[in-house]
Design a protein around this motif. Structure first.
Motif: not given
Length: 193
Positions: A120, A126, A136, A139, A152, A154-156
């Motif tokens: 994150g 990002l 995105d 999260v 955190d 983040n999954w993209l």
């Protein structure tokens, strides 16, 4: 120059990756793997997925590879790309060239979905993924612990192509490297990247 990584590149690749482990949250690894461990990782990954390096005047400035984000058979059409650059190579478009080449090869192999996992606080990564068309998905708050704090993740996702019913699983990288015509196709893809 963008090219296919070789086992002889492992020391230079590990020299790039090691500082990320020791000084950043770009990776959740804590300990730099030994050369032997990293070589085993390299060989395991390149049995199925491509691994590329970007080189200038004999110096490797960055690398990118893909791996399996999930292990069950139904996920065979998914891949997880990663890219790492030397600090002096950032901001020069090298990461984009590596990813473009990697994504073109993955599409050629038959992969349909790419998943990127980004810490994150890694706003540069990002932004990089968003600029390349990743969107995105989720999260995961405070799911990784490194350097004394919770981070955190983040999954993209990026869709490369849509095939309603695939006729076969994606081609393996090892299989491509053993097929002269397919390898020639890949070298053509890299020359355009």
């Amino acid at each position: 120059m963008l090219r296919i990584a070789e086992e002889s590149d492992i020391p230079a690749i590990l020299d790039i990756y090691g500082p990320y482990i020791l000084t950043s949250t770009a990776t959740f690894e804590y300990t730099v793997p030994s050369r032997e461990e990293f070589q085993a990782r390299f060989c395991g990954i390149t049995a199925r997925f491509p691994w590329l390096v970007y080189e200038e005047e004999g110096v490797i400035l960055g690398y990118a590879y893909a791996s399996a984000p999930f292990t069950r058979a139904a996920y065979a059409w998914c891949a997880e790309p990663s890219v790492y650059l030397r600090p002096d190579a950032r901001g020069r478009g090298i990461g984009r060239r590596l990813y473009n080449g990697l994504e073109a090869i993955l599409k050629y192999q038959g992969f349909q979905l790419l998943y990127a996992l980004v810490t994150g606080e890694n706003t540069a990564s990002l932004s990089f993924h968003h600029a390349l068309g990743y969107r995105d998905l989720a999260v995961f708050p405070a799911c990784g612990f490194k350097f004394g704090r919770w981070l955190d993740l983040n999954w993209l996702q990026k869709r490369l192509t849509v095939v309603e019913i695939p006729s076969a699983s994606p081609l393996t990288w090892a299989g491509i490297c053993q097929d002269a015509q397919k390898l020639s196709d890949i070298l053509g893809i890299l020359s355009l990247s």
